[in-house]
Design a protein around this motif. Structure first.
Motif, PDB file in Angstrom:
ATOM      1  N   HIS A 135       0.828  -1.201   0.000  1.00 50.21           N
ATOM      2  CA  HIS A 135       0.000   0.000   0.000  1.00 50.21           C
ATOM      3  C   HIS A 135       0.864   1.252   0.000  1.00 50.21           C
ATOM      4  O   HIS A 135       1.963   1.258   0.533  1.00 50.21           O
ATOM      5  CB  HIS A 135      -0.907   0.038   1.238  1.00 50.21           C
ATOM      6  CG  HIS A 135      -2.026  -0.944   1.195  1.00 50.21           C
ATOM      7  ND1 HIS A 135      -2.863  -1.169   2.269  1.00 50.21           N
ATOM      8  CD2 HIS A 135      -2.474  -1.761   0.206  1.00 50.21           C
ATOM      9  CE1 HIS A 135      -3.757  -2.084   1.955  1.00 50.21           C
ATOM     10  NE2 HIS A 135      -3.534  -2.455   0.714  1.00 50.21           N
ATOM     11  N   SER A 136       0.340   2.328  -0.570  1.00 50.45           N
ATOM     12  CA  SER A 136       0.960   3.644  -0.434  1.00 50.45           C
ATOM     13  C   SER A 136      -0.023   4.568   0.266  1.00 50.45           C
ATOM     14  O   SER A 136      -1.247   4.401   0.134  1.00 50.45           O
ATOM     15  CB  SER A 136       1.336   4.224  -1.798  1.00 50.45           C
ATOM     16  OG  SER A 136       0.193   4.690  -2.486  1.00 50.45           O
ATOM     17  N   GLN A 137       0.493   5.554   1.013  1.00 50.56           N
ATOM     18  CA  GLN A 137      -0.373   6.429   1.787  1.00 50.56           C
ATOM     19  C   GLN A 137      -1.316   7.233   0.902  1.00 50.56           C
ATOM     20  O   GLN A 137      -2.502   7.365   1.184  1.00 50.56           O
ATOM     21  CB  GLN A 137       0.467   7.364   2.655  1.00 50.56           C
ATOM     22  CG  GLN A 137      -0.352   8.201   3.628  1.00 50.56           C
ATOM     23  CD  GLN A 137      -1.234   7.353   4.541  1.00 50.56           C
ATOM     24  OE1 GLN A 137      -0.760   6.417   5.161  1.00 50.56           O
ATOM     25  NE2 GLN A 137      -2.514   7.660   4.578  1.00 50.56           N
ATOM     26  N   VAL A 138      -0.815   7.782  -0.180  1.00 49.87           N
ATOM     27  CA  VAL A 138      -1.660   8.585  -1.067  1.00 49.87           C
ATOM     28  C   VAL A 138      -2.763   7.732  -1.678  1.00 49.87           C
ATOM     29  O   VAL A 138      -3.926   8.146  -1.761  1.00 49.87           O
ATOM     30  CB  VAL A 138      -0.812   9.254  -2.169  1.00 49.87           C
ATOM     31  CG1 VAL A 138      -1.719   9.948  -3.190  1.00 49.87           C
ATOM     32  CG2 VAL A 138       0.154  10.260  -1.561  1.00 49.87           C
ATOM     33  N   ALA A 139      -2.420   6.500  -2.066  1.00 45.56           N
ATOM     34  CA  ALA A 139      -3.407   5.627  -2.715  1.00 45.56           C
ATOM     35  C   ALA A 139      -4.553   5.277  -1.767  1.00 45.56           C
ATOM     36  O   ALA A 139      -5.730   5.336  -2.167  1.00 45.56           O
ATOM     37  CB  ALA A 139      -2.728   4.351  -3.219  1.00 45.56           C
ATOM     38  N   VAL A 140      -4.240   4.912  -0.515  1.00 42.24           N
ATOM     39  CA  VAL A 140      -5.324   4.540   0.393  1.00 42.24           C
ATOM     40  C   VAL A 140      -6.187   5.753   0.732  1.00 42.24           C
ATOM     41  O   VAL A 140      -7.403   5.631   0.923  1.00 42.24           O
ATOM     42  CB  VAL A 140      -4.799   3.864   1.685  1.00 42.24           C
ATOM     43  CG1 VAL A 140      -4.139   2.540   1.373  1.00 42.24           C
ATOM     44  CG2 VAL A 140      -3.877   4.768   2.471  1.00 42.24           C
ATOM     45  N   SER A 141      -5.586   6.944   0.784  1.00 39.98           N
ATOM     46  CA  SER A 141      -6.370   8.159   1.014  1.00 39.98           C
ATOM     47  C   SER A 141      -7.305   8.431  -0.163  1.00 39.98           C
ATOM     48  O   SER A 141      -8.483   8.763   0.026  1.00 39.98           O
ATOM     49  CB  SER A 141      -5.450   9.361   1.234  1.00 39.98           C
ATOM     50  OG  SER A 141      -4.683   9.205   2.409  1.00 39.98           O
ATOM     51  N   LEU A 142      -6.799   8.292  -1.361  1.00 41.65           N
ATOM     52  CA  LEU A 142      -7.611   8.533  -2.559  1.00 41.65           C
ATOM     53  C   LEU A 142      -8.789   7.572  -2.646  1.00 41.65           C
ATOM     54  O   LEU A 142      -9.913   7.960  -2.972  1.00 41.65           O
ATOM     55  CB  LEU A 142      -6.745   8.394  -3.815  1.00 41.65           C
ATOM     56  CG  LEU A 142      -5.760   9.525  -4.109  1.00 41.65           C
ATOM     57  CD1 LEU A 142      -4.798   9.109  -5.208  1.00 41.65           C
ATOM     58  CD2 LEU A 142      -6.497  10.792  -4.509  1.00 41.65           C
ATOM     59  N   LEU A 143      -8.542   6.307  -2.348  1.00 41.21           N
ATOM     60  CA  LEU A 143      -9.573   5.283  -2.501  1.00 41.21           C
ATOM     61  C   LEU A 143     -10.628   5.316  -1.404  1.00 41.21           C
ATOM     62  O   LEU A 143     -11.712   4.764  -1.574  1.00 41.21           O
ATOM     63  CB  LEU A 143      -8.926   3.895  -2.549  1.00 41.21           C
ATOM     64  CG  LEU A 143      -8.063   3.603  -3.775  1.00 41.21           C
ATOM     65  CD1 LEU A 143      -7.326   2.287  -3.621  1.00 41.21           C
ATOM     66  CD2 LEU A 143      -8.912   3.588  -5.044  1.00 41.21           C
TER      67      LEU A 143
END
Length: 436
Positions: A135-143
């Motif tokens: 996981h990446s922090q930006v990706a989980v925030s976006l999703l």
């Protein structure tokens, strides 16, 4: 829908802002400005367990954990080094303040507000972190939040943050909040700032790092107050500043799962990983739940009862109180646990295994004996363990001192200000501060 008393409600949660902070807070310039003419309570009773996710869910539902079901910060995942948290809105039972606002077509915003991932909120960056290696922090925030809004805010302000590290994360959240207040003008905005809590966990309750965090939060508050003025809606806005819990310094960690392991109630493999469990201790730091895997497993329940009886005979073990799940439910906690444990002041619970059952925390300053760790999660009955509520603006009676209140009184009061109804709640509307 009830008559609406304010056009814009801005709620700022300063995580771990304690009543004990108020002598300092009253001298900080922006808090001082907010407190001038505000309705104030310095004796807000937290919920049980007094940890962040149950607290913030109680704030926006008006209910205790045994009703909204966010009874802990994290899921029961025995042996997992970093358990998943109750990140998503789906875990909450019943309605929330932002749900009711959306039903009335109000514009809503939430920044790092716990247990809101994938909620229907217009301007939304949830509190969720990358808990898998891939996981990446930006990706989980976006999703889990508002995709294009999160993308834009990271483009504008992403250079301010260093992942989820403090104090940079709160600086990022404040920049996003001020931009959103000025440009989007939400009807409801929920903002969660974590710097004080982070520093107290790392450095103790009254360390210089914690005092510095208080000063930083004052500056962030000033930026939000300025943004409200610049939005052109200051006269139509209500601002709330609150804490969710206090904290206490600790000197010893109680590793309850080690006792369970020694009693044969948890089995581990040769690498120390949990392979089977009959009873598991789920920590809330200052308190803990004991869950029995099979409620019909009478031998394990009896063995657990004997273990607890033995531990309670010696105060040095750090246990202050043991209550059955049914009694915990009467205090608003999780009645599905077999038992709930309360630690003595200076002690807290972990879920660690393969260590000693009781571990002393070494002072960070040998000369002064100063300890470097503070935790929360304790019972609201702990002495001098309260948080804070400050309300000011449209719909609020000025210069009111509230002698005492509960965290669950906040949600119904917020709903009343917005002309909403949370239904039957455990908390009450603070009518004494409402201009009707």
């Amino acid at each position: 829908m009830l008559n609406r008393l304010t056009d814009h409600l801005i709620v700022i949660s300063f995580d771990c802002l304690s009543s004990k902070d108020m002598p300092i807070v009253r001298e900080l310039p922006n808090f001082k400005k907010l407190l001038d003419g505000a309705a104030v309570c310095e004796n807000v009773k937290p919920i049980y367990p007094s940890v962040t996710y149950p607290c913030h869910t109680s704030i926006i539902t008006g209910n205790y954990p045994n009703r909204h079901r966010i009874v802990r910060n994290t899921l029961i995942q025995p042996g997992k080094e970093s358990p998943d948290w109750y990140w998503q809105r789906k875990y909450i039972q019943g309605t929330t303040l932002y749900d009711e606002a959306k039903k009335q077509n109000m514009k809503t915003g939430a920044l790092l507000w716990p247990v809101t991932a994938r909620a229907k909120i217009d301007y939304h960056i949830p509190e969720i972190f990358a808990n898998r290696p891939w996981h990446s922090q930006v990706a989980v925030s976006l999703l889990n939040g508002s995709f294009f809004y999160t993308l834009e805010m990271n483009r504008r302000f992403g250079n301010m943050r260093k992942g989820i590290k403090q104090p940079w994360l709160d600086d990022f959240v404040t920049a996003v909040a001020t931009h959103t207040i000025r440009t989007k003008k939400p009807d409801l905005m929920l903002i969660h700032l974590v710097d004080i809590d982070y520093q107290r966990h790392e450095h103790g309750f009254a360390g210089e790092e914690s005092l510095s965090a208080l000063r930083r939060q004052d500056k962030r508050l000033g930026k939000i107050l300025q943004a409200i003025d610049e939005s052109g809606n200051a006269e139509e806005t209500t601002i709330i500043a609150l804490g969710d819990h206090s904290a206490l310094d600790v000197t010893h960690a109680i590793n309850m799962n080690v006792y369970l392991q020694e009693s044969g109630l948890i089995q581990t493999d040769r690498n120390g990983k949990v392979k089977n469990w009959k009873v598991y201790c789920k920590s809330n730091d200052g308190s803990a739940y004991l869950y029995v895997k099979d409620e019909n497993d009478k031998p394990s329940t009896e063995r657990l009862g004997a273990l607890l009886h033995s531990l309670m005979q010696n105060p040095d073990n750090g246990l202050e109180k043991v209550v059955r799940g049914s009694e915990a439910a009467q205090m608003g906690a999780d009645g599905e646990a077999a038992f709930m444990l309360e630690a003595r002041e200076g002690f807290y619970f972990t879920e660690d295994m393969n260590v000693q059952p009781l571990v002393e925390i070494k002072p960070c300053d040998i000369t002064s004996g100063k300890y470097c760790q503070a935790v929360h999660g304790y019972s609201p009955s702990k002495i001098d363990y309260r948080t804070v509520f400050i309300a000011k603006g449209k719909g609020i009676v000025p210069n009111v001192t509230i002698e005492s209140m509960s965290l669950v009184d906040e949600g119904p009061t917020f709903a009343r200000l917005l002309g909403l109804n949370l239904g039957e709640t455990d908390g009450r509307i603070l009518d004494e501060i409402i201009l009707s």
